[in-house]
Design a protein around this motif. Structure first.
Motif, PDB file in Angstrom:
ATOM      1  N   ASN E   4       0.800  -1.218   0.000  1.00  0.00           N
ATOM      2  CA  ASN E   4       0.000   0.000   0.000  1.00  0.00           C
ATOM      3  C   ASN E   4       0.833   1.268   0.000  1.00  0.00           C
ATOM      4  O   ASN E   4       0.319   2.331   0.323  1.00  0.00           O
ATOM      5  CB  ASN E   4      -0.936   0.000   1.195  1.00  0.00           C
ATOM      6  CG  ASN E   4      -2.038  -0.999   1.006  1.00  0.00           C
ATOM      7  OD1 ASN E   4      -2.514  -1.183  -0.110  1.00  0.00           O
ATOM      8  ND2 ASN E   4      -2.409  -1.687   2.066  1.00  0.00           N
ATOM      9  N   ILE E   5       2.119   1.158  -0.335  1.00  0.00           N
ATOM     10  CA  ILE E   5       2.911   2.367  -0.138  1.00  0.00           C
ATOM     11  C   ILE E   5       2.403   3.539  -0.961  1.00  0.00           C
ATOM     12  O   ILE E   5       2.378   4.660  -0.477  1.00  0.00           O
ATOM     13  CB  ILE E   5       4.416   2.151  -0.408  1.00  0.00           C
ATOM     14  CG1 ILE E   5       4.647   1.490  -1.752  1.00  0.00           C
ATOM     15  CG2 ILE E   5       5.084   1.401   0.708  1.00  0.00           C
ATOM     16  CD1 ILE E   5       6.109   1.507  -2.137  1.00  0.00           C
ATOM     17  N   VAL E   7      -0.696   3.975  -2.079  1.00  0.00           N
ATOM     18  CA  VAL E   7      -1.996   4.405  -1.558  1.00  0.00           C
ATOM     19  C   VAL E   7      -1.799   5.193  -0.264  1.00  0.00           C
ATOM     20  O   VAL E   7      -2.362   6.277  -0.081  1.00  0.00           O
ATOM     21  CB  VAL E   7      -2.888   3.179  -1.319  1.00  0.00           C
ATOM     22  CG1 VAL E   7      -4.236   3.605  -0.779  1.00  0.00           C
ATOM     23  CG2 VAL E   7      -3.047   2.388  -2.594  1.00  0.00           C
ATOM     24  N   ASP E   8      -0.944   4.670   0.575  1.00  0.00           N
ATOM     25  CA  ASP E   8      -0.692   5.350   1.835  1.00  0.00           C
ATOM     26  C   ASP E   8      -0.072   6.712   1.615  1.00  0.00           C
ATOM     27  O   ASP E   8      -0.415   7.687   2.275  1.00  0.00           O
ATOM     28  CB  ASP E   8       0.242   4.506   2.706  1.00  0.00           C
ATOM     29  CG  ASP E   8      -0.443   3.246   3.168  1.00  0.00           C
ATOM     30  OD1 ASP E   8      -1.683   3.187   3.017  1.00  0.00           O
ATOM     31  OD2 ASP E   8       0.249   2.334   3.644  1.00  0.00           O
ATOM     32  N   ALA E  11      -2.700   9.099   0.627  1.00  0.00           N
ATOM     33  CA  ALA E  11      -3.548   9.470   1.756  1.00  0.00           C
ATOM     34  C   ALA E  11      -2.808  10.442   2.671  1.00  0.00           C
ATOM     35  O   ALA E  11      -3.361  11.460   3.121  1.00  0.00           O
ATOM     36  CB  ALA E  11      -3.939   8.207   2.529  1.00  0.00           C
ATOM     37  N   TRP E  12      -1.538  10.159   2.864  1.00  0.00           N
ATOM     38  CA  TRP E  12      -0.744  11.023   3.733  1.00  0.00           C
ATOM     39  C   TRP E  12      -0.642  12.418   3.151  1.00  0.00           C
ATOM     40  O   TRP E  12      -0.801  13.436   3.819  1.00  0.00           O
ATOM     41  CB  TRP E  12       0.644  10.395   3.886  1.00  0.00           C
ATOM     42  CG  TRP E  12       1.622  11.290   4.571  1.00  0.00           C
ATOM     43  CD1 TRP E  12       1.714  11.545   5.895  1.00  0.00           C
ATOM     44  CD2 TRP E  12       2.649  12.060   3.946  1.00  0.00           C
ATOM     45  NE1 TRP E  12       2.734  12.419   6.144  1.00  0.00           N
ATOM     46  CE2 TRP E  12       3.330  12.759   4.949  1.00  0.00           C
ATOM     47  CE3 TRP E  12       3.055  12.215   2.608  1.00  0.00           C
ATOM     48  CZ2 TRP E  12       4.397  13.597   4.690  1.00  0.00           C
ATOM     49  CZ3 TRP E  12       4.120  13.060   2.351  1.00  0.00           C
ATOM     50  CH2 TRP E  12       4.789  13.742   3.375  1.00  0.00           C
TER      51      TRP E  12
END
Ligand code: SF4
Ligand code: SF4
Ligand code: SF4
Lengths: 364, 153, 179, 155, 351, 118, 180, 106
Positions: E4-5, E7-8, E11-12
């Motif tokens: 998920n890097i 996606v994360d 989001a971050w």
């Protein structure tokens, strides 16, 4: 509706004209209405230069005609001079000539095969043939010292005997040749796209082929059995057992396939020649200064492109009065203009490639 | 070596037909210029000779005349024949074209025209230069052709 | 601000707008030019332009498995002069061919280099006495490297390419006799 | 069946993809030359008797030789091969029966300038030995070389 | 791990920006620009890498070694090439239609880049999760045709013109089977959303459900990207370089390097999404992140492209058209029937 | 929220900027030298004969025509395919009829030789 | 400052901005289609016009139609016109898209129609301004197409068939001539 | 403050303008192909109308969208046949200049 025709220059500089050759195409869409070949961009005047060289000194110049099969070019010339002077060539020299000549033919056909593949678009086949040609060339370099322009033949024989390491090397190569041919067959000949591109394209009927004096694989592709090595065996060719591959339809595919077949046959000839080769000198009894009697002689051999003839006229001096070469690619090209009509641009390349010209030879 | 010459009787027949022809001991036929086309037609059309393949065609510039050389092959019989003919006119050499008989003569005649300046008659628009450019002066294979080489000292 | 008023130094030297343009451009990107040369020297694309026998050795054999110019990235043979960098004149240049050789050279986009390969291209070679052969392609176009031989071996051709590379990296090497 | 040939081709190239590579890594590794290879020329000055056979054998008048008579012997003062004209045919080497002129297996003769291409194998003054007035042969050789520059005369 | 890097990270980033009090819309735009930049960098990097890969694979197939001396194992070779091309003069021949001539290379890369916007690179890794993604992609890629033609026409060169006409005829003819082949997949999934298409392959990849469609798609895809054996456009041995004959420097780079490889990537990425299960891990190997799977599959397809390229000769133009219209189009229409009927039968016996 | 089309628009603009940037860099960085010969059309090194912008044959037109018709067909096919599973047999038959009509067209084109390349 | 910008930006209706930009592009490119003298340029402008029209359609929440617009118009119609031009053009390209003698009359009529249309459009009344965006237009289109509008749907197929046959018939003669 | 907004009227006006441009072209162009192009423009203008009505007046009926699909179909057919006719005319007259065909003037 008559659409306008337009002219397109194919060449002089074009990736698939195999050198500097120009065809002026009159096209309607992609269809050739009229084709005018324009040779001469590599006309170097070899015949004139030969008049100012001694008989021996002409030999290196013949190399530069069909530089892909230079041995055969040498051969035709020395054959004519020997005929003119009535020189006997030692047996061993004849066998050496046959061996290097056939090796040269293999090398030339390899390029023809590969380059044809490249014309059709299969570049990989081109590299394969070149890769294998290197090994043939290695052998010829071993005996002559050059990779392409060998100048190995001498009037009355050849320049030097085979070195010792030649024999194992040639054996090794001969063993590989069938595998090589199979590889080309698998990659090119058997390929459906390739067949679709070349079958029934550029058909030359046999009568036309004869009428236009075509020779070599182009003629045999049309089914005419005319191979000087069989029809009028020169040198020691009558002692070998080999077949002359013939085509059926006279199309590009036949012409192409014949070359691969001929490689296989050449392999057979070399094998037999190696077996039969006698010991002896490689250079006949030749005077130091070559001064043929007044007169003329015409000799022919079967080069990789077709009938290669040489006509030598002597006036008794050490320099030839006139040398004329009957270059097979040049005469094979004579029919090109007519042959191209009605085909598409892509076919033009296919047809030109199937004739297998060498511009050095065409333009002399 | 096998013999590929014409048998004697055929040669005799030809001789009787063309009295002007000379035969050397190597069986090279030399013809008067006027006999060329009838002779060639004869040996091509007559099934006894059937010389259907014109191998070679060239010309030599001798001091007094031009000599045309034709090499012919018969596929059906296996004969070969060398035919020569002289063009005495050194100024305006002319000779009938053989294209009607062998289309393969086309380019070879053009080459001869280009390099030696022999004009082939009988086919309009033929010959034209083939190797050299249209504006090239002279015919290089003539003995009197002068040019400058580019060699540097 | 002053700069705009006074003429650019180069404009005092010449009126040729092309030259002025070039000089200005060069001044702007001079620092980068070294970097560019570094890259150019490593990415020379040959112009697929074969004339005679030498083409087999120089253009084909050198690119083929055994010698493989591709190792240096010099294999992207372009059929169109616009996309090529190096014109390898390999073979005899005849007078009939001379005009188009010159034109093709001109049509190559800058920067471009020329290698004369084989005796013929250097000087007319074996045919120098002929009536139809240009005695050396340097009579027509500037040449950067000469590879004698008839034909030169593909190794010599590779050396020729490396010579061009060296020349781009350091233009001064041309003043040294090699070997 | 249609497509068989295509698959066969794919099979071959697939095999080659992992097959043996035929490349010689040239500048770092060299192919060994055959003894007969026609590379750069080499002249063994001590063996050469300045006989001029090589000059005559050359089809393209590549070799320029100057000699002077020193005492009884011909002395080679200059031997230049203008290899920009050379065909690398080997006729000169073959004609030299003193084995003085030879091919080496040096490939690289490349130069940045045309005038450097020619090989000057010998260029030395004649030794100070008493110079005989008979310089005729040398002159003749020179004249001959000069005549060679205009081959049209021969035509 | 790694799954998920991306996606994360998004989001971050989103959190970070909205923390600054930026309104949602702008947050979106900024994020979109980040994605956009990522995609463009991705394309550029991949194109350079693909140039290298192509040359290397070509070399290996031909028993050579390929680029080797410049950079570690020749890896920097394409970089040098790019810089070289950048600093190469762009020749503007006289008689060209200047505006069109210059616009063509600029516009040629637009369709593939836009097409990337809807491609799912991994789980939840899609720039725009568009409802009609598939159809949109088809529509956008069809725009390339006209750019090629612009290049060919504007060059005022007969080779270019012939090439330009050929490219249009070819791309037009093969677009149809391409589109129709994908129809079978759409029939099964019932959606045009690419992420959903991937999800629908949870059980079985469509290469097994739709083998004919896959074959048609692959062939038509090769033709769409103008790669051998369908490279009549550039047809090196026939018409020099086709529409790009007159292009030099960057103009040429756009066609040759960027557009060609970007198109190829689109086609192979689509192939992955439609037939090879997209980012889905086969055999339950889910510990490898989804996007890695996606790239692996994509590169597998690309490799096949290259393999085919260096094996086959070039087809002739009339055969090309005949093959497209007489074989592929009827076949793809038949595929629709078969799929439809098959599904009815399946439903009849299954449920 | 940024709608889909907005994002597409962004992509579009960025793509143009990116590629235009590339070409402009080329113009900025590259040396330029124009000669009369250089700007001539490349046609294997010799002069072009006759006009370049020439007429082209009908066959291209026919292919384009076929493509147009079938392209329009796809815009019906896609919505249908999406809803295929829920529409029922009737829709399937509908579509078969639809396709059949167009296949007649293809057959006609085939028969008339519009698919032949000349 | 930042706040202000943000509020400002927030207050803009981006749909409106997009619409106005696209509309401008549409109008300008359409005008250029009519005005440029080279017909090939006209076709290229036409493609621009179609693509930006697709953008306009997107602002109308008709994404599917927008894609269709690109696919059919920009992808197919333009190509077709291009081929037709390549086929029938002879001579100078620069002067292929000229006006005839009725420029002024035609212009007058066109302006009149435009004004009339614009005027009429203001008389339309409708309720609500921006209705909710419906999801999955494609589904609805499909459902409607294959149920309520099934007759026009089949007729469309027939129309296409007729067009295909007719056009091939017309163009085929051309081909036959070319062969002779 | 910017007061940009869109409403049905905007679309209708855009459509009207586009239609007007198309009409202008149709009436004034000499080249038959150009006339066809301009007809395409007019058809597109109609599409705008259809879609705009669809969105603003009957947002849930999709009649407008479906109709625009039909319009596009018709337009495609029209271009195909139209160009074929133009080509057929050209074959006879070697010209596509509408001024020269009295019988085609309207
Ligand atoms: S240098 Fe020698 S090998 Fe090269 S082209 Fe000239 S003659 Fe041929
Ligand atoms: S190799 Fe041949 S051309 Fe060269 S110098 Fe020797 S004889 Fe002369
Ligand atoms: S032939 Fe030998 S010995 Fe005589 S001059 Fe030449 S190199 Fe010297």
């Amino acid at each position: 509706m008559k659409t306008q025709t337009y002219y397109l220059n194919l060449g002089p500089q074009h990736p698939s004209t195999h050198g500097v050759f120009r065809i002026i195409l009159e096209l309607d869409g992609e269809v050739v209405v009229k084709a005018t070949p324009v040779p001469g961009y590599l006309h170097r005047g070899i015949e004139k230069l030969a008049e100012a060289r001694t008989y021996t000194q002409v030999i290196p110049y013949t190399d530069r005609m069909d530089y892909l099969a230079a041995m055969l070019m040498n051969w035709g010339y020395v054959e004519a001079v020997e005929k003119l002077m009535g020189i006997e060539v030692p047996e061993r020299a004849e066998y050496i000539r046959v061996i290097v000549g056939e090796l040269s033919r293999i090398a030339s056909h390899m390029i023809a095969t590969g380059a044809y593949g490249a014309d059709i678009g299969a570049l990989t086949a081109f590299t394969y043939t070149f890769r294998d040609r290197e090994y043939v060339i290695d052998l010829l370099e071993m005996v002559s010292g050059s990779r392409m322009t060998f100048s190995y033949f001498r009037i009355g024989g050849v320049a030097a005997d085979f070195p010792e390491e030649f024999y194992p090397a040639v054996k090794k190569l001969l063993d590989q040749i069938p595998a090589m041919c199979d590889e080309y067959d698998g990659l090119i000949t058997g390929n459906e796209i390739f067949q679709a591109r070349t079958k029934f394209v550029g058909i030359i009927p046999p009568e036309v082929a004869v009428d236009y004096s075509l020779s070599g694989p182009v003629l045999r592709g049309s089914g005419v059995n005319y191979d000087l090595r069989k029809v009028r065996p020169y040198s020691v060719y009558d002692r070998f057992d080999f077949e002359v591959p013939l085509g059926k339809n006279g199309d590009c595919w036949d012409r192409f396939r014949i070359r691969i077949e001929e490689m296989r046959q050449s392999k057979r000839i070399i094998e037999q020649a190696l077996e039969q080769m006698p010991e002896g000198p490689v250079l006949g009894k030749v005077p130091k200064v070559i001064k043929p009697p007044v007169g003329d002689a015409y000799a022919e051999i079967e080069s990789s492109k077709g009938v290669y003839g040489c006509y030598v006229v002597s006036d008794g001096s050490p320099k030839p009065y006139r040398v004329h070469f009957r270059r097979p690619s040049f005469i094979n090209l004579g029919y090109l203009g007519k042959l191209l009509e009605g085909w598409k641009i892509a076919d033009v390349i296919a047809i030109l490639g199937s004739i297998d010209i060498v511009l050095g030879e065409v333009d002399c | 070596m096998a013999d590929y010459r014409l048998p004697e009787e055929l040669m005799e027949a030809l001789k009787s037909k063309f009295p002007g022809m000379e035969v050397s001991e190597r069986q090279d036929v030399t013809l008067p210029l006027d006999d060329l086309v009838p002779f060639m037609t004869e040996i091509k059309e007559n099934p006894d000779y059937a010389m259907d393949f014109l191998t070679n065609l060239t010309c030599v510039d001798y001091p007094d005349y031009f000599e045309m050389v034709y090499n012919l092959v018969s596929f059906s019989h296996g004969y070969t024949l060398m035919v020569k003919t002289r063009i005495e006119d050194k100024e305006n050499p002319e000779i009938p074209s053989l294209i009607p008989l062998w289309s393969g003569a086309d380019w070879q005649e053009r080459e001869v025209y280009d390099l030696l300046g022999i004009v082939f008659t009988g086919c309009p628009g033929h010959p034209t230069r083939i190797f050299l450019e249209e504006n090239f002066k002279g015919h290089p294979l003539r003995k009197d052709f002068q040019w400058e080489g580019g060699r540097e000292p | 601000m002053d700069v705009k008023k006074t003429a650019h130094p180069v404009e005092e030297l010449t009126d040729d707008p092309v030259v002025i343009d070039q000089v200005k451009r060069l001044i702007h990107i001079a620092p980068l030019e070294k970097l560019f040369d570094y890259c150019r020297a490593r990415s020379l694309w040959p112009f697929g332009f074969g004339l005679a026998c030498c083409a087999i050795e120089g253009l084909m054999a050198a690119n083929m498995p055994r010698f493989d110019l591709a190792r240096f990235g010099f294999e992207v043979m372009r059929g169109s002069p616009r996309q090529a960098d190096v014109m390898l004149v390999c073979g005899t240049v005849t007078w009939k061919a001379a005009p188009f050789v010159v034109r093709l050279y001109e049509q190559i986009s800058e920067p471009k280099w020329v290698i004369a390969m084989g005796s013929c291209a250097i000087s007319g070679g074996p045919f120098v006495d002929s009536y139809h052969v240009v005695p050396g392609v340097d009579k027509l176009i500037p040449v950067d490297a000469y590879i004698p031989g008839c034909p030169p071996r593909p190794e010599a051709v590779i050396e020729g390419w490396l010579m061009i590379k060296n020349k781009i990296l350091d233009p001064k090497v041309v003043n040294k006799i090699r070997g | 069946m249609f497509g068989q040939g295509l698959l066969k081709g794919l099979e071959i190239t697939w095999g080659r993809l992992f097959g043996k590579k035929h490349t010689v890594n040239y500048p770092y590794k060299r192919i060994e030359m055959f003894p007969r290879f026609h590379g750069r020329f080499q002249l063994d000055v001590d063996k050469c008797i300045a006989c001029g056979l090589c000059v005559n054998a050359c089809p393209n008048k590549v070799i320029e030789m100057e000699r002077e008579k020193v005492g009884k012997k011909q002395f080679l003062t200059k031997y230049v091969m203008r290899i920009e004209y050379c065909l690398f045919c080997g006729l000169c080497v073959e004609s030299c029966n003193r084995d003085a002129l030879r091919f080496t297996n040096v490939i690289d003769m490349n130069q940045y300038r045309r005038k450097w291409v020619r090989l000057t194998l010998v260029d030395r003054p004649a030794p100070e030995a008493e110079e005989t007035p008979e310089e005729a042969p040398a002159k003749a050789a020179k004249a001959e070389a000069a005549a060679g520059k205009a081959p049209d005369k021969e035509g | 791990m790694g799954e998920n890097i991306f996606v994360d990270f998004t989001a971050w980033l989103r959190g970070l920006i909205s923390g600054l009090g930026v309104p949602d819309l702008f947050n979106d735009i900024i994020l979109m620009i980040v994605k956009l930049a990522a995609i463009i960098v991705f394309i550029a990097l991949n194109a350079t890498w693909l140039v290298y890969m192509e040359r290397k694979i070509c070399a290996y197939i031909q028993s050579r070694v390929g680029p080797r001396h410049h950079g570690p194992v020749g890896l920097l070779q394409p970089v040098f090439d790019v810089v070289k091309l950048m600093t190469k003069e762009i020749v503007l021949p006289k008689n060209v239609d200047l505006v069109v001539f210059l616009l063509a290379p600029v516009l040629i890369v637009v369709p593939p880049i836009v097409a990337y916007s809807v491609l799912p690179f991994g789980k939840d890794m899609v720039a725009i999760d568009m409802n009609i993604g598939l159809f949109f992609l088809v529509a956008v890629t069809s725009l390339s045709t006209i750019m090629f033609w612009m290049a060919g026409w504007a060059s005022n060169n007969k080779y270019s013109l012939v090439g330009g006409m050929r490219v249009v005829a070819q791309m037009v003819s093969y677009e149809l089977p391409l589109v129709l082949a994908m129809l079978g997949v759409v029939m099964i999934t019932g959606t045009l959303n690419l992420s959903e298409v991937v999800n629908a392959q949870k059980n079985v990849w469509f290469i097994f459900a739709q083998p004919i469609a896959f074959l048609i798609y692959f062939i038509a895809g090769v033709a769409e990207t103008n790669r051998p054996p369908f490279d009549l456009v550039e047809g090196e041995s026939e018409i020099i370089a086709g529409p790009y004959t007159e292009y030099a420097g960057m103009g040429f780079a756009m066609f040759y390097g960027l557009a060609e490889f970007a198109n190829m990537m689109v086609i192979s990425a689509m192939c992955t999404v439609m037939f090879l299960g997209g980012w889905l891990a086969p055999f339950g190997l889910t510990f490898i992140p989804s996007w890695v799977w996606f790239f692996l599959k994509m590169y597998l397809v690309i490799f096949i492209f290259m393999w085919v390229r260096w094996t086959f000769p070039r087809i002739r133009v009339d055969q090309l058209m005949g093959f497209g219209w007489k074989v592929l189009v009827p076949l793809s229409l038949a595929n629709i029937f078969i799929t439809g009927t098959g599904m009815y039968i399946y439903r009849a016996i299954g449920w | 929220m940024l709608s889909d089309w907005g994002a597409v628009f962004l992509f579009f603009v960025a793509a143009v900027i990116f590629s235009a940037g590339g070409v402009v860099t080329g113009f900025v960085l590259a040396p330029r030298r124009t000669t009369a010969q250089k700007v001539t059309t490349y046609e294997c090194g010799v002069d072009t004969i006759g006009p370049t912008w020439v007429q082209f044959r009908t066959s291209y037109f026919l292919y384009a025509l076929l493509f147009l018709i079938f392209d329009v067909e796809t815009i019906y096919l896609y919505p249908w395919a999406v809803k295929f599973q829920s529409l029922g047999l009737f829709a399937f038959i509908e579509m078969i009829i639809f396709l059949f009509i167009l296949i007649i067209g293809l057959w006609y084109a085939w028969k008339e030789g519009a698919l032949e390349w000349m | 400052m930042i706040d202000f910008t943000l509020t400002l930006l927030n207050s803009i209706s981006w749909v409106a901005v997009a619409f106005h930009t696209l509309a401008a592009v549409v109008c300008i490119s359409a005008l250029l289609v009519v005005l440029v003298r080279n017909i090939v340029h006209a076709v290229l402008w036409l493609a621009v016009c179609f693509v930006s029209l697709a953008g306009v359609f997107m602002t109308l929440d008709a994404a599917f139609i927008a894609a269709v617009q690109i696919l059919v118009y920009a992808g197919a119609v333009c190509i077709m016109v291009v081929f037709a031009i390549m086929l029938i053009r002879r001579g100078n390209m620069g002067e292929t898209n000229l006006f005839n003698k009725q420029v002024w009359a035609g212009g007058g009529v066109a302006v009149l129609v435009t004004v009339l249309g614009g005027f009429l459009s203001f008389r339309i009344r409708y309720a609500g301004s921006a209705p909710a965006v419906p999801e999955n237009t494609v589904d609805h289109i499909a459902t409607l197409l294959l149920s309520k509008y099934v007759i026009p749907f089949e007729v469309a197929a027939l129309l296409l068939l007729v067009a295909l046959v007719g056009a091939i018939f017309l163009a085929k003669e051309v081909k036959a001539d070319a062969d002779s | 403050m910017l007061t940009l907004s869109v409403s049905l009227h905007h679309y209708l006006i855009l459509a009207a303008v586009l239609f007007g441009i198309g009409l202008f072209g149709v009436l004034t162009k000499r080249n038959a192909v150009a006339v066809l192009i301009c007809i395409e423009l007019m058809l597109n203008a109609i599409n705008i109308n259809l879609l705009a009505f669809n969105k603003y007046i009957t947002p849930n009926d999709f009649i407008g969208q479906i109709f625009s699909i039909f319009v596009i179909t018709v337009a495609a057919a029209e271009v195909g046949v139209g160009l074929a006719i133009v080509i057929a005319i050209y074959r006879n007259k070697l010209s596509v200049n509408l001024d020269e065909f009295d019988w085609l003037k309207w």
